[in-house]
Scaffold this motif. Structure first.
Motif, PDB file in Angstrom:
ATOM      1  N   GLU A 212      78.933  -0.077  -9.224  1.00  8.87           N
ATOM      2  CA  GLU A 212      78.507  -0.735 -10.459  1.00  8.87           C
ATOM      3  C   GLU A 212      76.983  -0.783 -10.552  1.00  8.87           C
ATOM      4  O   GLU A 212      76.405  -0.590 -11.626  1.00  8.87           O
ATOM      5  N   LYS A 213      76.320  -1.035  -9.431  1.00  6.52           N
ATOM      6  CA  LYS A 213      74.852  -1.058  -9.424  1.00  6.52           C
ATOM      7  C   LYS A 213      74.291   0.322  -9.775  1.00  6.52           C
ATOM      8  O   LYS A 213      73.310   0.447 -10.518  1.00  6.52           O
ATOM      9  N   HIS A 216      74.790   1.043 -13.477  1.00  5.79           N
ATOM     10  CA  HIS A 216      74.098   0.154 -14.405  1.00  5.79           C
ATOM     11  C   HIS A 216      72.761   0.725 -14.858  1.00  5.79           C
ATOM     12  O   HIS A 216      71.875   0.984 -14.055  1.00  5.79           O
ATOM     13  N   ASP A 217      72.630   0.960 -16.151  1.00 12.05           N
ATOM     14  CA  ASP A 217      71.385   1.420 -16.767  1.00 12.05           C
ATOM     15  C   ASP A 217      70.840   2.710 -16.155  1.00 12.05           C
ATOM     16  O   ASP A 217      69.636   2.957 -16.190  1.00 12.05           O
ATOM     17  N   ASN A 283      68.045   5.840 -10.411  1.00 10.07           N
ATOM     18  CA  ASN A 283      68.367   4.433 -10.620  1.00 10.07           C
ATOM     19  C   ASN A 283      68.309   3.637  -9.317  1.00 10.07           C
ATOM     20  O   ASN A 283      67.738   2.546  -9.269  1.00 10.07           O
TER      21      ASN A 283
END
Length: 357
Positions: A212-213, A216-217, A283
């Motif tokens: 998920e990390k 994310h974005d 990311n």
């Protein structure tokens, strides 16, 4: 030059032919992406002449080298992949020159050692996986269970879940798969001792949170140019080619880019080497948490001293204290390479599933 090599390939002395085989293969690998179709045809002809009478160990060395060269002609790759298992295993496991139909044909006709090599490929379509599970014996089936890149059909999943009841190593591998349904995961947990089951459950949750990390974005991180592209004496694509050809090591390139604080191009190299989309690597590099990039680097066998230099560059980019960098290093030293590779495989499957969804 190539025409003269054709004449040399007729040399009858085995030592000279072995030496020539090494020279021709090295010449081919060095500039495989630059040769014309005519030159590629000549190279293939020379190599085929040389391997016809080559000894097993020489053919195995050639197969190991060409397996990582995407420009290797299909007919040459298929010839090596159809040979004895000691020769074929490299092509079967690594070569991108073999087509899906090639692999299916080999999986249907070859023996267990060949099937085992195919089962270790980074990606296997469910149709091919089904053939391997149907024809393969226990080592092949265990390898499929342990390979997160092996897509499982509904039939394949049912078969492995059934086998997991009486095969502890296979069951252990299945608990770490990222494509398990909640129902299958709970069924596997119920087969484990309580303390081990809770440990697996906790690790599964942590890995899911890490995915998920990473997700994310991720797109915004690249679009926003969060990592500055710096001038460097090293060209990222050239460096990547040198890594793949064995001229330099990933650790050496990793250190050089860390010293130059060229994190943008470093993200590109790590993405290519690990077969991850660059947006995900970028990311994890710009996030404060170290777990994502630590897993990636440890899985790629980045050394402690090289990672320490990277942490300093990353800390400077994020304007963090020395204490934060020291904490990152402690976490990195506690992470084993085997566990990091397992987590990275889990991440890849989950990311693929998320993108498909």
């Amino acid at each position: 030059m190539l025409n003269s090599l054709v004449d040399l390939a007729k040399e009858s002395c085995s030592d000279k032919r072995r030496e020539l085989l090494g020279q021709v293969s090295a010449l081919f690998i060095a500039d495989a992406d630059r040769y014309t179709s005519e030159e590629m045809t000549l190279f293939t002809g020379v190599l085929k002449k040389l391997i016809n009478d080559a000894e097993t160990q020489d053919k195995a060395k050639l197969s190991a080298r060409l397996a990582h060269v995407d420009e290797t002609p299909n007919d040459l790759a298929l010839e090596l992949a159809s040979d004895d298992a000691a020769i074929a295993k490299y092509m079967l496991q690594y070569s991108n020159s073999l087509t899906r139909d090639d692999l299916i044909l080999l999986a249907r006709s070859k023996g267990q050692d060949h099937l085992l090599a195919i089962s270790k490929r980074d990606h296997l379509e469910s149709r091919l996986t089904d053939i391997l599970l149907e024809r393969g014996e226990q080592p092949v089936r265990r390898s499929i269970a342990d390979n997160p890149g092996a897509e499982l059909s509904e039939w394949g999943m049912r078969l492995l879940m059934k086998l997991a009841g009486s095969d502890a190593p296979l069951r252990e591998s299945m608990t770490h798969r990222a494509d398990l349904s909640a129902e299958h995961f709970e069924k596997l947990i119920s087969l484990l001792p309580e303390d081990q089951g809770e440990s697996v459950r906790k690790m599964h949750a942590q890995n899911s949170q890490l995915v998920e990390k990473i997700l994310h974005d991720a797109g915004k991180a690249v679009a926003g140019g969060s990592l500055e592209r710096r001038r460097s004496r090293l060209d990222a694509k050239v460096a990547l080619k040198d890594i793949r050809s064995g001229k330099t090591s990933l650790n050496e390139v990793f250190l050089a880019y860390s010293l130059s604080r060229n994190l943008f191009d470093l993200a590109f190299i790590l993405a290519e080497v690990s077969s991850l989309d660059q947006k995900y690597v970028t990311n994890v590099m710009i996030r404060y948490e170290i777990d994502g990039v630590a897993v990636l680097c440890r899985a790629l066998s980045i050394g402690t001293s090289e990672f320490n230099m990277f942490c300093k560059a990353r800390g400077a980019h994020l304007k963090l204290s020395k204490n934060a960098i020291d904490n990152w290093m402690r976490d990195y030293q506690l992470l084993s390479e085997e566990e990091a590779q397992r987590v990275l495989r889990f991440i890849k499957v989950r990311l693929k599933m998320a993108e498909a969804a």
